[in-house]
Design a protein around this motif. Structure first.
Motif, PDB file in Angstrom:
ATOM      1  N   ALA A   5       0.835  -1.198   0.000  1.00 14.24           N
ATOM      2  CA  ALA A   5       0.000   0.000   0.000  1.00 14.24           C
ATOM      3  C   ALA A   5       0.869   1.247   0.000  1.00 14.24           C
ATOM      4  N   SER A   6       0.333   2.310  -0.598  1.00 14.95           N
ATOM      5  CA  SER A   6       1.032   3.587  -0.626  1.00 14.95           C
ATOM      6  C   SER A   6       0.018   4.705  -0.793  1.00 14.95           C
ATOM      7  N   GLY A   7       0.494   5.942  -0.622  1.00 11.81           N
ATOM      8  CA  GLY A   7      -0.351   7.095  -0.902  1.00 11.81           C
ATOM      9  C   GLY A   7      -0.818   7.858   0.309  1.00 11.81           C
ATOM     10  N   GLY A   8      -0.519   7.389   1.514  1.00 10.51           N
ATOM     11  CA  GLY A   8      -0.923   8.125   2.695  1.00 10.51           C
ATOM     12  C   GLY A   8      -0.125   9.400   2.860  1.00 10.51           C
ATOM     13  N   GLY A   9      -0.510  10.203   3.848  1.00  6.76           N
ATOM     14  CA  GLY A   9       0.204  11.435   4.107  1.00  6.76           C
ATOM     15  C   GLY A   9      -0.578  12.357   5.002  1.00  6.76           C
ATOM     16  N   LEU A  10      -0.112  13.597   5.064  1.00  8.66           N
ATOM     17  CA  LEU A  10      -0.741  14.639   5.871  1.00  8.66           C
ATOM     18  C   LEU A  10      -1.482  15.597   4.953  1.00  8.66           C
ATOM     19  N   VAL A  11      -2.731  15.859   5.273  1.00 12.43           N
ATOM     20  CA  VAL A  11      -3.539  16.741   4.438  1.00 12.43           C
ATOM     21  C   VAL A  11      -4.454  17.564   5.341  1.00 12.43           C
ATOM     22  N   GLN A  12      -4.812  18.744   4.890  1.00 20.51           N
ATOM     23  CA  GLN A  12      -5.746  19.573   5.644  1.00 20.51           C
ATOM     24  C   GLN A  12      -7.174  19.101   5.421  1.00 20.51           C
ATOM     25  N   GLN A  80      -9.919   6.515  -3.460  1.00 19.04           N
ATOM     26  CA  GLN A  80      -9.910   7.957  -3.643  1.00 19.04           C
ATOM     27  C   GLN A  80     -10.684   8.579  -2.500  1.00 19.04           C
ATOM     28  N   MET A  81     -10.036   9.442  -1.747  1.00 16.07           N
ATOM     29  CA  MET A  81     -10.644  10.042  -0.558  1.00 16.07           C
ATOM     30  C   MET A  81     -10.736  11.545  -0.754  1.00 16.07           C
ATOM     31  N   ASN A  82     -11.949  12.043  -0.799  1.00 18.20           N
ATOM     32  CA  ASN A  82     -12.200  13.471  -0.986  1.00 18.20           C
ATOM     33  C   ASN A  82     -12.859  14.057   0.255  1.00 18.20           C
ATOM     34  N   ASN A  83     -12.790  15.371   0.359  1.00 15.95           N
ATOM     35  CA  ASN A  83     -13.397  16.072   1.494  1.00 15.95           C
ATOM     36  C   ASN A  83     -13.015  15.401   2.815  1.00 15.95           C
ATOM     37  N   LEU A  84     -11.733  15.200   3.010  1.00 12.47           N
ATOM     38  CA  LEU A  84     -11.260  14.498   4.195  1.00 12.47           C
ATOM     39  C   LEU A  84     -11.548  15.294   5.464  1.00 12.47           C
ATOM     40  N   LYS A  85     -11.806  14.545   6.527  1.00 13.05           N
ATOM     41  CA  LYS A  85     -12.116  15.131   7.820  1.00 13.05           C
ATOM     42  C   LYS A  85     -11.113  14.630   8.861  1.00 13.05           C
ATOM     43  N   PRO A  86     -10.918  15.381   9.952  1.00  8.19           N
ATOM     44  CA  PRO A  86     -10.004  14.906  10.995  1.00  8.19           C
ATOM     45  C   PRO A  86     -10.349  13.501  11.503  1.00  8.19           C
ATOM     46  N   ASP A  87     -11.632  13.146  11.511  1.00  8.97           N
ATOM     47  CA  ASP A  87     -12.038  11.809  11.956  1.00  8.97           C
ATOM     48  C   ASP A  87     -11.584  10.705  11.010  1.00  8.97           C
ATOM     49  N   ASP A  88     -11.120  11.074   9.827  1.00 13.40           N
ATOM     50  CA  ASP A  88     -10.593  10.071   8.886  1.00 13.40           C
ATOM     51  C   ASP A  88      -9.153   9.692   9.208  1.00 13.40           C
ATOM     52  N   THR A  89      -8.536  10.392  10.158  1.00 12.92           N
ATOM     53  CA  THR A  89      -7.163  10.084  10.539  1.00 12.92           C
ATOM     54  C   THR A  89      -7.066   8.662  11.068  1.00 12.92           C
ATOM     55  N   ALA A  90      -6.196   7.866  10.450  1.00 13.99           N
ATOM     56  CA  ALA A  90      -6.056   6.454  10.816  1.00 13.99           C
ATOM     57  C   ALA A  90      -4.944   5.837   9.972  1.00 13.99           C
ATOM     58  N   VAL A  91      -4.580   4.616  10.330  1.00 13.22           N
ATOM     59  CA  VAL A  91      -3.756   3.797   9.447  1.00 13.22           C
ATOM     60  C   VAL A  91      -4.710   3.013   8.550  1.00 13.22           C
ATOM     61  N   TYR A  92      -4.491   3.088   7.256  1.00 10.42           N
ATOM     62  CA  TYR A  92      -5.358   2.433   6.280  1.00 10.42           C
ATOM     63  C   TYR A  92      -4.657   1.179   5.758  1.00 10.42           C
ATOM     64  N   TYR A  93      -5.413   0.082   5.757  1.00 13.16           N
ATOM     65  CA  TYR A  93      -4.889  -1.213   5.343  1.00 13.16           C
ATOM     66  C   TYR A  93      -5.694  -1.726   4.150  1.00 13.16           C
ATOM     67  N   THR A 108      -0.868   2.240   5.666  1.00  9.95           N
ATOM     68  CA  THR A 108      -0.329   3.551   5.305  1.00  9.95           C
ATOM     69  C   THR A 108      -1.068   4.600   6.133  1.00  9.95           C
ATOM     70  N   GLN A 109      -0.311   5.514   6.720  1.00  8.70           N
ATOM     71  CA  GLN A 109      -0.869   6.499   7.638  1.00  8.70           C
ATOM     72  C   GLN A 109      -1.516   7.650   6.877  1.00  8.70           C
ATOM     73  N   VAL A 110      -2.738   7.980   7.269  1.00 11.34           N
ATOM     74  CA  VAL A 110      -3.441   9.156   6.765  1.00 11.34           C
ATOM     75  C   VAL A 110      -3.725  10.059   7.964  1.00 11.34           C
ATOM     76  N   THR A 111      -3.264  11.290   7.875  1.00 11.20           N
ATOM     77  CA  THR A 111      -3.475  12.264   8.942  1.00 11.20           C
ATOM     78  C   THR A 111      -4.148  13.492   8.355  1.00 11.20           C
ATOM     79  N   VAL A 112      -5.292  13.849   8.931  1.00 12.71           N
ATOM     80  CA  VAL A 112      -6.043  15.005   8.451  1.00 12.71           C
ATOM     81  C   VAL A 112      -6.045  16.054   9.556  1.00 12.71           C
ATOM     82  N   SER A 113      -5.492  17.212   9.249  1.00 14.75           N
ATOM     83  CA  SER A 113      -5.424  18.288  10.229  1.00 14.75           C
ATOM     84  C   SER A 113      -6.634  19.209  10.093  1.00 14.75           C
ATOM     85  N   SER A 114      -7.056  19.776  11.205  1.00 13.07           N
ATOM     86  CA  SER A 114      -8.242  20.651  11.191  1.00 13.07           C
ATOM     87  C   SER A 114      -7.869  22.090  10.912  1.00 13.07           C
TER      88      SER A 114
END
Length: 114
Positions: A5-12, A80-93, A108-114
């Motif tokens: 898996a790939s593609g995670g990261g930090l996003v607002q 494909q993840m759009n309109n991400l929210k802080p509650d979506d922050t998680a490790v995705y498998y 892969t870690q996905v972190t959504v900042s508020s």
């Protein structure tokens, strides 16, 4: 079956990310494939799945924001993840379900900042 898996990261909040998962090995006889996620302190949650037979499933929390898809030629599954929210922050498998067992990617870690 090996899953990468790939593609995670930090996003607002409000942003988008696309996760990819490439499958290799004995991929014959797959019943379903898709994505789970796990946030700290929470149980692993099914996000979206594509069964070989039947309809694509989405968790209520991501429906209308996330889209799962499969590329048969590349043995890949995407999220494909759009309109991400802080509650979506998680490790995705990513995962593959076969008759004998389920197979999991490394996460892969996905972190959504508020």
């Amino acid at each position: 079956v090996q899953l990468q898996a790939s593609g995670g990261g930090l996003v607002q909040a409000g942003g988008s990310l696309r996760l990819s998962c490439l499958a290799s090995g004995n991929i014959v006889g797959i019943n379903a494939l898709g994505w789970y996620r796990q946030a700290p302190g929470n149980e692993r949650e099914l996000v979206a799945t594509i069964p070989i037979h039947g309809s694509t499933y989405y968790a209520d929390s991501v429906r209308d924001r996330f889209t799962v898809s499969r590329n048969y030629a590349r043995n890949a599954v995407y999220l494909q993840m759009n309109n991400l929210k802080p509650d979506d922050t998680a490790v995705y498998y990513c995962y593959v379900e076969k008759a004998d067992k389920d197979y999991w990617g490394q996460g892969t870690q996905v972190t959504v900042s508020s």
